[in-house]
Design an enzyme around this catalytic site. Structure first.
Site, PDB file in Angstrom:
ATOM      1  N   GLU A  47       0.845  -1.198   0.000  1.00 59.97           N
ATOM      2  CA  GLU A  47       0.000   0.000   0.000  1.00 59.97           C
ATOM      3  C   GLU A  47       0.879   1.246   0.000  1.00 59.97           C
ATOM      4  OE1 GLU A  47      -2.567   2.468   3.348  1.00 59.97           O
ATOM      5  OE2 GLU A  47      -2.502   0.277   3.486  1.00 59.97           O
ATOM      6  N   LYS A 136     -10.422  -2.708   7.885  1.00 65.13           N
ATOM      7  CA  LYS A 136      -9.191  -2.318   8.567  1.00 65.13           C
ATOM      8  C   LYS A 136      -9.547  -1.817   9.965  1.00 65.13           C
ATOM      9  CE  LYS A 136      -7.038   1.680   7.751  1.00 65.13           C
ATOM     10  NZ  LYS A 136      -6.182   2.726   7.137  1.00 65.13           N
TER      11      LYS A 136
END
Length: 217
Positions: A47, A136
């Site tokens: 990411e 998340k």
């Protein structure tokens, strides 16, 4: 109400169990070398955040280098414009610190993986019902692995990925608590994005992967 179609977590994430978070505030000049070092040491899902200089360009360049061998995503996605830029760069997933119905709708419609941030049970279920690939749990360090285990009690069908202050020593506990994987920033990245040792970065990446393999048996 129809449940939105969702993209499943990638094989790269499931197999390796970790997503390094590349966030560099000063310069993007070290991004290509950092990405290559992580990939060379076994990382397959990365990411790169929107507030990292040249982050979108680095994703596009890495996509050209690695094709489908590595899953590349854009993090700290706050606007639909960020999704546009992520898609154009060749990212296959987006990550946000929060849950936003507008971003969820766009991500799902475009077939992108969507990892929204959430903390409470209500927030986790809201994110999941909007079509999250996985949720998340952020910031994970505020409550730790025990909190994740408690969430998993009533919400055992939602894949959770703790992120925020996840350290190497706690990775086995998060996995034992039911996480599908962890997001790791500073404890893994160190100062590599500011020109720090790539050799040490590679060693940390291997150590994380070894710990995950051992924890999974």
């Amino acid at each position: 109400m129809n449940t939105p179609a969702r993209r499943a977590p990638s094989a790269a994430l499931i197999e390796t169990g970790v997503v390094p978070i590349l966030r560099g505030k000063r310069t993007g000049e070290h991004l290509p070398a950092v990405i290559d070092t992580l990939v060379d040491n076994g990382i397959r899902c990365l990411e790169i955040t929107t507030n990292t200089p040249d982050g979108f360009a680095a994703v596009a360049a890495a996509r050209a280098r690695y094709g489908d061998e590595v899953e590349l995503g854009i993090g700290t996605v706050l606007t639909v414009g960020h999704i546009d830029a992520a898609e154009q760069a060749g990212a296959t997933f987006i990550v946000s610190p929060h849950t936003d119905p507008a971003l969820a709708s766009e991500a799902v419609a475009r077939g992108l993986g969507y990892y929204p941030g959430a903390f409470t049970a209500t927030e986790v279920l809201t994110a999941w019902r909007l079509g999250a690939t996985a949720v998340k749990v952020f910031p994970a360090s505020v409550a730790g692995p025990r909190y994740l285990k408690e969430l998993r009690g009533p919400i055992d069908d939602v894949p959770l990925m703790p992120t925020g202050g996840v350290t190497l020593d706690l990775v086995p506990e998060y996995l034992a608590a039911g996480a599908i994987g962890v997001g790791m920033g500073g404890p893994l990245m160190g100062d590599a994005l500011d020109g720090g040792s790539l050799t040490e970065l590679g060693a940390r990446a291997r150590a994380v992967l070894d710990v995950i393999r051992e924890a999974r048996g």
